[in-house]
Structures are given as structure tokens and as C-alpha cells.
Design a protein around this motif. Structure first.
Motif, short mmCIF file in Angstrom:
data_model
loop_
_atom_site.label_atom_id
_atom_site.label_comp_id
_atom_site.label_asym_id
_atom_site.label_seq_id
_atom_site.Cartn_x
_atom_site.Cartn_y
_atom_site.Cartn_z
N LEU A 104 0.96 -1.21 -0.03
CA LEU A 104 -0.08 0.07 0.10
C LEU A 104 1.01 1.03 -0.20
O LEU A 104 1.85 1.16 0.98
N LEU B 187 -5.83 5.94 1.20
CA LEU B 187 -6.65 5.83 0.00
C LEU B 187 -5.94 7.07 -0.86
O LEU B 187 -5.86 7.13 -1.92
N TRP C 116 -3.43 5.63 -3.10
CA TRP C 116 -3.80 4.64 -3.67
C TRP C 116 -3.86 4.33 -5.22
O TRP C 116 -4.61 5.05 -5.98
N LEU D 151 -8.40 -4.61 1.38
CA LEU D 151 -7.24 -4.04 1.06
C LEU D 151 -6.17 -5.19 1.06
O LEU D 151 -5.38 -5.08 0.28
#
Length: 614
Positions: free
Chosen positions: A393, A463, A466, A435
Motif C-alpha cells: 500500500l 486512499l 492508492w 485491502l
């Protein structure tokens, strides 16, 4: 002015858990207080104590004689055989009817809360839980309570309803305490913020933006060891800094005091780079919606939610979807997530025409509003690890345990059984499992429900960088404005309308909707509506006027800095005058004049900033 409610050394214990040790607080007439805190920190318990519903285990509560306190909690426990009128006029009547609260006043409040289509003689048994709670909220708003206590008042409200509620509460007399995780609502309403943390209540002046700054500054000065919280506060502050200047009503000279806090925070989201990376993950196709018609059964005939809509969603697109409750936002997401190769997908009674083509490489992560089936017998960490051991991430590999810690679960909590988790904790677990599956398309339906502010900022941090396509339905303006690049709206006319002006344009269009004709379908059959026509009453400015406004803003900023330096110099001179009272009186007069000029200049700056932003 004495407080109307005063808590002295109040302590509350539940079982073996002490929620408060020795809390002392006061509420004065006219206060607008927002309450923040982690899930389970004791916010609702504190409200119950203030509202007189719960006796503390220690300490005392003093309430000024004649003070009327009304409280609306998160649960709407109402008689299903009662009518809306009965609830609105008699729930908080204390044995006496509200003769001054007319039917028209009740209807006005219900309309503001999105229940304008419900009659006063409607029986509650036919309403949803969210609608019943809004009726209860309306019942409290039409009272003349001296102190109104609202626990999560924005739950079940759409963006328009939240905006109306903020305006109504600002115009209302009396004091207000609101427990909420809606950051925009806090900024709009609160003049004081209480943070419930570690068995105490921290008090800060201002709304959410001021609280973020004060919290980051406090952590910096104290050199707090809890780096995760500090980083969240600093990242949030960085986003506030790069937003529109008028957003936080802080002149540039004041905002620049925070630069030292955010010097090493990552740059604003690089949309071009994220789009490029998303294309490598997704190819060129994500969703191609062609002439889509969607309808749902209704007593008076099928109600069309989408009528001949064509919509292209590409790699890296970050889209927010807004609209009133019942306009079809969740239905739109369900249509997108249905398997196009499953014949049963079109027989669910929704899609009546058109096609939804999905790219071959699309892997969807879908968070619905419904509670997904979770493995109740597993430990939390096991429930995350069974999806995947690690996930990348934001360019960083994270283990299941690290992700759980990022979402507010301590090492001990990670071994709690899923079946024992609270509603907010289960929501966080749903997000983590999605996720961990490493989707390249995220579709999130009201992702902020039941999340506290720390978890929200952590989610937004993830986010924000992302690298994929993202579609978010939310009533949380803060989330929409931070993590999405484009906003679309469902106005109930069967179209999907692109709003270049974002949420503010949505609210303007909703205000004009009763007298504004629907936008016609463009040629070629596409039903993504054109941008809203400019309100004829709103003045437009040419490039020369905008340049003049920017110059005026710069002039005022320089003047503010000069006045601030002048006040600092006068303070320094006052500190050195000693017993020369004549000189001290002269300097004090100059200082007052400089402070008044500073306040006037700051007001002029705010007005210029608002004009430029508009």
C-alpha cells in the motif's frame, strides 16, 4: 456567566474498565461543543452523565435551576404504533404539549432532514430505522431546550441534510453538545472541541481544523513517543494546508506557523503518476457503461433510477458519488459490481436495458453498507491473514499485523475473536480484508460509517496515494473532498451529473432544483448531464477582476504580517518600561489600536479569500 451544567471530579467505571477518572467540565449558554474520541473511549457515557440519564460513580453534577436538557442518542426506541406527529410533539414534552410547535414548524424540520415526503399521520412501524431516528432528531430540534445533546446526529443524513442541520443548529438558541465523527460538521458548528482520551477530556477552542493543529502542536512540543498518532495529525494538517485558503479561515501568515510540523510530509497526491501506474495495473478499460437503464419496483409503478446513462470510468479515476437518500447511489454500485458473465445478474429486477462492460484485468474490492459475513470464530489477525500475508500500500509492504495496527488495533486486540468485536471494529476489519486482497478497483459504499476520527484519517492516508480506480459513495464531505478528484451526483432525474465544482456545486444545484429545468440529454445518447448552469444571480468575474482580487489578498497578507510584527515589538517594549506608567499607558493604547486594525484587516482578508474561492 455561570455554567448551566457543571461536572466536578466525575468518575465512571463500567465493570473492570474505568472510563473517566476525575473529569471537571462546564457548559455555558450558547456553547457549541463537538466531542471526539476513539470508539469505546466513553463519549456516549459522558453524554448520558451530562443529560442526567446516568449517575456517576464519583463526583457531582450541578444543573442550574430551570435548565431544560434534551438528548438524542444513537438508538431510536419508539412505539411502532405511534405517528410522526405524536413523536415530534410529545417525545420531549415532559408532560405538556408543545403548543408553540406548530405542524408547519415540524414539517419544516422534517423536510430539512430529508423526510419531506412523510406525512405527520404516518405510523412509525412503516418507516426504516434511519427514518425513525430522523423523526426523533426532529422532535428534539422543535423543542426550546436550553441544552441539546446529540449523539451522532449526522448518521442516516445525506450531504444536503447535514448542511441543513449545521445551519439550523447555528441559528438555534441555547447550548449544543454533539458527538460526531463528521469532520465537516464539526468545523461548521463547533466553537469548542472536547477530546475524550485516556480517562480524561481534553478541551480545545475551535472546530476540527483547529483541533488538528492544536493536537499536532501539542505532540510536537511534548515530543510524544506515539509516532503513529503524530504522523496522522501531521498528514491531516498537510492536507488542510494545501486546500483552499478560506477552508480553515486561517490567513497565510497563521498557517505558515505550521510549516515546521509538516516539512517532511509527502507532497500532495500526484494524480498524473497515479493514473500512469493504474494504467499499468488495469490496462485502458475499467467500466464502460452504455445506455444503462435501472429501475426498482414501487407501489405506484417502477421507479427509474438511471435512464439511458452512458459513463466511462478509466484507470486511475477517483470518483465521488453524492445524492439524496434513495436516489440510487448504492444501486449504481451494485450494478457495477455484478458479474457481467453471470446471467442471473440481469434477472435481479434492476437492470432494464443497456450494458456494463468490465475490463479484463479488473479486480474489484467492494465495501457495501451491509455487514459482510465475517468468520466469527477466528481471531482478528487470523481473519486478515487468511486473505493474504502481506499487501503493498502506497509503495510499502505491510503485514496483516502492521495493517491492523494502522487501523487502530493494538497487538492485544488483534487476538480478539471476530464475534466479540463492536460494530465499528467489524467495519474496520471489513476494510482491512478488502485491502489485503490487493484489488485494483475500490468501490466503497459509505466507508466512514462507525469509524472514529483517527481511523478515518488513517484510511484517508491510505486512499490518498492508492494507485487504482476508486468509486466512493459517502455523505462525508471531508472524505469526498480529500481522496477523490471528480464528483458525480444523482438528482433523481435519471441522469448521472458531473459536478466540476464538487460538493459545493451539488448543494447549490439542490437549492435551485425546484425552479431549475432538468439538463437535456446531450446528443449521442449519453446521459452524463452537463455541468450546472451558472446561477443568474451570482456575479461572474473576468480575468482582470480575479487578478485584482489576488493582488488585494497579497496586500492584506503583507499588512497582517506587518501588524503582527508591530504588536510583537509593542509587547517587547511594554516588558521593558518598568515603573514608567505614562509610557506603559501610551504603549498599551498603541497596542490596542494595532490589535483592532489587525482584526479589521483579518476580516477583510477572509472576505477577499471567500470571493476568490467563489
Amino acid at each position: 456567566m455561570p455554567p448551566i451544567v457543571n461536572l466536578e471530579n466525575v468518575g465512571v467505571t463500567r465493570g473492570v474498565t474505568r472510563l473517566f477518572g476525575s473529569v471537571s467540565l462546564g457548559v455555558q449558554d450558547g456553547d457549541r461543543i463537538g466531542v471526539l474520541g476513539l470508539n469505546g473511549s466513553g463519549k456516549s457515557t459522558l453524554m448520558a452523565v451530562l443529560g442526567g440519564r446516568l449517575e456517576p460513580d464519583s463526583g457531582r453534577i450541578a444543573v442550574t435551576r430551570g435548565t431544560r436538557i434534551e438528548m438524542v442518542d444513537q438508538a431510536a426506541d419508539l412505539d411502532p404504533t405511534a405517528t410522526v406527529r405524536d413523536v415530534a410533539l410529545h417525545t420531549f414534552s415532559s408532560g405538556a404539549d408543545h403548543h408553540w410547535a406548530s405542524d408547519s414548524a415540524v414539517r419544516g424540520v422534517l423536510t430539512g432532514l430529508g423526510l419531506g415526503n412523510i406525512g405527520l399521520d404516518t405510523v412509525l412501524g412503516g418507516l426504516s430505522g434511519g427514518e425513525q431516528r430522523r423523526v426523533m432528531l426532529a422532535a428534539a430540534l422543535v423543542t426550546d431546550a436550553d441544552l441539546l445533546i446529540l449523539d451522532e446526529p449526522t448518521n442516516h443524513l445525506d450531504i444536503e441534510g447535514i448542511s441543513w442541520l449545521a445551519e439550523h443548529l447555528l441559528a438555534r438558541r441555547g447550548a449544543l453538545i454533539a458527538v460526531t465523527h463528521d469532520r465537516w460538521f464539526l468545523d461548521a458548528v463547533a466553537t469548542t472541541t472536547w477530546e475524550v482520551v485516556d480517562e480524561r477530556v481534553e478541551i480545545r477552542e475551535g472546530g476540527y481544523s483547529d483541533w488538528v493543529f492544536a493536537r499536532a502542536e501539542r505532540l510536537r512540543l511534548a515530543q510524544a513517543a506515539e509516532e503513529r498518532r503524530q504522523n496522522l495529525a501531521r498528514k491531516e494538517l498537510a492536507w488542510l494546508r494545501r486546500g483552499p485558503p478560506a477552508r480553515t479561515s486561517k490567513p497565510r501568515y497563521r498557517i505558515e506557523a505550521a510549516e515546521a510540523l509538516i516539512a517532511d510530509v509527502p507532497e500532495p497526491r500526484n494524480s498524473t503518476e497515479l493514473h500512469s501506474f493504474a494504467r499499468r495495473r488495469l490496462g485502458k478499460d475499467v467500466f464502460d457503461v452504455e445506455k444503462l437503464t435501472v429501475a426498482v419496483p414501487a407501489p405506484a409503478g417502477d421507479r427509474v433510477l438511471l435512464d439511458d446513462v452512458t459513463w466511462r470510468i478509466g484507470p486511475g479515476d477517483r470518483i465521488g458519488v453524492v445524492g439524496v437518500n434513495g436516489s440510487g447511489k448504492s444501486t449504481l454500485l451494485r450494478v457495477l459490481t455484478d458479474d457481467p458473465d453471470d446471467p442471473a445478474a440481469r434477472t435481479r429486477g434492476l437492470v432494464r436495458g443497456g450494458t456494463v462492460k468490465r475490463g479484463k484485468t479488473v479486480e474489484i474490492g467492494y465495501l457495501s453498507q451491509d455487514a459482510a459475513e465475517l468468520p466469527a470464530e477466528l481471531r482478528l489477525l487470523e481473519a486478515v491473514s487468511e486473505i493474504a500475508g502481506t499487501v503493498n500500500l502506497g509503495g510499502r509492504d505491510m503485514t496483516a499485523s502492521q495493517l491492523a495496527e494502522r487501523f487502530g488495533f493494538t497487538h492485544a486486540q488483534q487476538w480478539t475473536r471476530v464475534g466479540e468485536l463492536s460494530g465499528g471494529q467489524r467495519r474496520r476489519l471489513q476494510l482491512m480484508r478488502i485491502l489485503m486482497a490487493s484489488p485494483n478497483v475500490l468501490i466503497l459504499d459509505e466507508p466512514t460509517n462507525d469509524l472514529d476520527t483517527d481511523t478515518l484519517t488513517s484510511l484517508e492516508d491510505l486512499l490518498d496515494g492508492w494507485p487504482g480506480t476508486m468509486i466512493v459513495v459517502s455523505h462525508d464531505r471531508y472524505l469526498i473532498e480529500r481522496v477523490t478528484d471528480d464528483v458525480y451526483a444523482l438528482f433523481g432525474d435519471g441522469r448521472l451529473t458531473h459536478l466540476p465544482g464538487g460538493v459545493e456545486e451539488y448543494l447549490r444545484r439542490r437549492a435551485l432544483q425546484p425552479v431549475t429545468a432538468a439538463v437535456s440529454t446531450p446528443a449521442g445518447g449519453t446521459s452524463v448531464a452537463a455541468p450546472a448552469p451558472v446561477d443568474a444571480a451570482a456575479p461572474t468575474r473576468d480575468a482582470g477582476e480575479l487578478r485584482a482580487l489576488r493582488k488585494e489578498l497579497q496586500r492584506l497578507e503583507k499588512k497582517l504580517e506587518s501588524l503582527q510584527r508591530k504588536q510583537d515589538q509593542l509587547h517587547a517594549q511594554l516588558a521593558e518600561v518598568g515603573a514608567d506608567y505614562a509610557k506603559a499607558t501610551e504603549l498599551n493604547g498603541q497596542l490596542r489600536a494595532a490589535a483592532d486594525e489587525h482584526a479589521d484587516t483579518e476580516l477583510a482578508w477572509l472576505e477577499a479569500a471567500e470571493q476568490l474561492e467563489g
